[in-house]
Design a protein around this motif. Structure first.
Motif, mmCIF file in Angstrom:
data_model
loop_
_atom_site.group_PDB
_atom_site.id
_atom_site.type_symbol
_atom_site.label_atom_id
_atom_site.label_comp_id
_atom_site.label_asym_id
_atom_site.label_seq_id
_atom_site.Cartn_x
_atom_site.Cartn_y
_atom_site.Cartn_z
ATOM 1 N N GLN A 201 68.954 14.246 28.251
ATOM 2 C CA GLN A 201 69.772 13.320 29.036
ATOM 3 C C GLN A 201 69.014 12.038 29.359
ATOM 4 O O GLN A 201 69.549 10.929 29.231
ATOM 5 N N GLU A 202 67.754 12.167 29.763
ATOM 6 C CA GLU A 202 66.955 10.994 30.122
ATOM 7 C C GLU A 202 66.754 10.067 28.931
ATOM 8 O O GLU A 202 66.801 8.842 29.078
ATOM 9 N N CYS A 203 66.524 10.632 27.768
ATOM 10 C CA CYS A 203 66.215 9.832 26.572
ATOM 11 C C CYS A 203 67.440 9.575 25.703
ATOM 12 O O CYS A 203 67.314 8.970 24.636
ATOM 13 N N ARG A 204 68.596 10.054 26.129
ATOM 14 C CA ARG A 204 69.845 9.827 25.396
ATOM 15 C C ARG A 204 69.737 10.263 23.943
ATOM 16 O O ARG A 204 70.021 9.506 23.013
ATOM 17 N N LEU A 205 69.306 11.499 23.762
ATOM 18 C CA LEU A 205 69.098 12.034 22.423
ATOM 19 C C LEU A 205 70.339 12.690 21.853
ATOM 20 O O LEU A 205 70.306 13.211 20.738
ATOM 21 N N MET A 206 71.436 12.670 22.611
ATOM 22 C CA MET A 206 72.679 13.264 22.158
ATOM 23 C C MET A 206 73.839 12.419 22.640
ATOM 24 O O MET A 206 73.844 11.939 23.772
ATOM 25 N N ASP A 207 74.837 12.217 21.762
ATOM 26 C CA ASP A 207 75.962 11.355 22.110
ATOM 27 C C ASP A 207 76.929 12.006 23.090
ATOM 28 O O ASP A 207 77.477 11.351 23.964
ATOM 29 N N SER A 208 77.165 13.306 22.931
ATOM 30 C CA SER A 208 78.147 13.980 23.775
ATOM 31 C C SER A 208 77.463 14.748 24.903
ATOM 32 O O SER A 208 76.250 14.974 24.863
ATOM 33 N N PRO A 209 78.225 15.164 25.910
ATOM 34 C CA PRO A 209 77.653 15.970 26.998
ATOM 35 C C PRO A 209 77.082 17.280 26.455
ATOM 36 O O PRO A 209 77.541 17.809 25.435
ATOM 37 N N ILE A 210 76.079 17.814 27.136
ATOM 38 C CA ILE A 210 75.450 19.071 26.719
ATOM 39 C C ILE A 210 76.358 20.239 27.072
ATOM 40 O O ILE A 210 76.856 20.349 28.197
ATOM 41 N N ILE A 232 72.649 22.089 22.507
ATOM 42 C CA ILE A 232 73.891 21.983 21.746
ATOM 43 C C ILE A 232 74.912 21.165 22.524
ATOM 44 O O ILE A 232 75.184 21.437 23.701
ATOM 45 N N GLY A 233 75.459 20.161 21.871
ATOM 46 C CA GLY A 233 76.421 19.279 22.506
ATOM 47 C C GLY A 233 77.853 19.755 22.335
ATOM 48 O O GLY A 233 78.139 20.643 21.520
ATOM 49 N N GLN A 234 78.766 19.157 23.067
ATOM 50 C CA GLN A 234 80.170 19.542 23.018
ATOM 51 C C GLN A 234 80.818 19.222 21.678
ATOM 52 O O GLN A 234 81.864 19.768 21.340
ATOM 53 N N LYS A 235 80.193 18.329 20.892
ATOM 54 C CA LYS A 235 80.710 18.004 19.568
ATOM 55 C C LYS A 235 80.006 18.799 18.473
ATOM 56 O O LYS A 235 80.202 18.540 17.289
ATOM 57 N N GLY A 236 79.169 19.744 18.884
ATOM 58 C CA GLY A 236 78.494 20.588 17.914
ATOM 59 C C GLY A 236 77.122 20.110 17.485
ATOM 60 O O GLY A 236 76.475 20.742 16.642
ATOM 61 N N GLU A 237 76.644 18.994 18.041
ATOM 62 C CA GLU A 237 75.312 18.510 17.690
ATOM 63 C C GLU A 237 74.255 19.514 18.161
ATOM 64 O O GLU A 237 74.429 20.173 19.180
ATOM 65 N N SER A 258 68.460 14.859 11.378
ATOM 66 C CA SER A 258 67.394 15.449 10.588
ATOM 67 C C SER A 258 67.709 16.900 10.238
ATOM 68 O O SER A 258 67.516 17.347 9.098
ATOM 69 N N ARG A 259 68.205 17.637 11.209
ATOM 70 C CA ARG A 259 68.546 19.041 10.989
ATOM 71 C C ARG A 259 69.603 19.182 9.906
ATOM 72 O O ARG A 259 69.489 20.027 9.006
ATOM 73 N N LYS A 260 70.642 18.351 9.968
ATOM 74 C CA LYS A 260 71.718 18.430 8.990
ATOM 75 C C LYS A 260 71.227 18.114 7.578
ATOM 76 O O LYS A 260 71.624 18.760 6.602
#
Length: 279
Positions: A201-210, A232-237, A258-260
């Motif tokens: 959250q601090e570094c904004r490493l995910m677009d959607s909420p956790i 894991i994010g709400q969009k599946g990230e 990178s994972r994908k």
């Protein structure tokens, strides 16, 4: 026979994916593998919109005021091509200096690292069998000589866009903690789940909420025992976050992109291997 070979290949692919999560410093691993002559480069090509650049990508991960400050700030560090680099960037790729600048901003945003006086050694790859995307890797130290024991920060960024693939921190502890598997952590990893949530959250490493955090694996780097969890994010990230089991220090992140890329490449390799065994 076909089913047996399929199981073998699939198991191998899954093992590689798991190892990638344990060995959090993908950039460092790639650099060390290259030095040992174990990396096979493969060409990659893809279309990138003219308006997509490292500057625009970085700006999207930081508040506008911070992005402006980051893009205009000059940091006095030493950038050079690693002596073992063998590949040459194309006209569409970022220059070595541009890629190093992108890496410096990620290190500052994620680790709060000031690169003043640092030595940055860059390597360019047109892609590898297990990571078929052109990328720059950086090895950052505060001493001129590179050695396995050096405290270092490493990163991988997309060679064209500057998007972050992974970033890691490696160190040698002045202690000798157990590197063995901690069975209790598999059942209760809440401390690291909380740390991972906060960092993402601090570094904004995910677009959607956790949505949730799941246990991934345990391992070690040098004499530093590690644990990796999946945010894991709400969009599946899925973002892989690694911490030290010794003192809970944050050690690295592997991004969803990178994972994908890695998982898709491993699936393709598994398919190719399966076809080899077909009668």
């Amino acid at each position: 026979m076909k089913r047996k070979n399929t199981i073998t290949v699939t198991a191998a692919a899954l093992a590689i994916i798991g190892t990638g999560a344990i060995l959090f410093g993908t950039a460092a691993e790639t650099t060390l593998a290259a030095k040992a002559g174990q990396i096979e480069s493969v060409p990659t090509s893809y279309q990138v919109p003219d308006n997509l650049s490292s500057t625009s990508f970085l700006s999207s991960t930081l508040p506008q005021s911070e992005a402006k400050e980051e893009s205009s700030e000059k940091v006095n560090y030493h950038v050079s091509m690693d002596s073992l680099n063998t590949d040459t960037p194309t006209d569409v790729d970022l220059t070595m200096e541009e890629a190093a600048g992108a890496g410096a901003q990620y290190l500052n945003n994620i680790f709060g690292l000031d690169l003043e006086g640092a030595y940055v050694y860059m390597m360019y790859y047109p892609g590898t069998e297990t990571f078929p995307r052109a990328f720059w890797s950086g090895d950052v130290l505060f001493e001129k000589t590179q050695s396995p024991e050096s405290t270092r920060w490493t990163y991988m960024v997309d060679a064209v866009t500057g998007e972050l693939f992974d970033v890691a921190y490696g160190r040698q502890l002045n202690a000798n903690p157990s590197l063995g598997y901690d069975k209790a952590l598999e059942k209760d990893y809440s401390l690291y789940a909380d740390l991972a949530r906060t960092k993402v959250q601090e570094c904004r490493l995910m677009d959607s909420p956790i949505e949730r955090v799941e246990y991934n694996c345990q391992g070690y780097s040098g004499n530093d025992p590690t644990i990796t969890v999946d945010v894991i994010g709400q969009k599946g990230e899925i973002v892989n976050m690694t911490f030290s089991r010794y003192d809970q220090e944050f050690l690295g992140v592997i991004t969803d992109t990178s994972r994908k890329i890695s998982e898709s490449a491993l699936e393709d390799l598994a398919d190719e291997a399966e076809n080899v065994f077909l009668p």
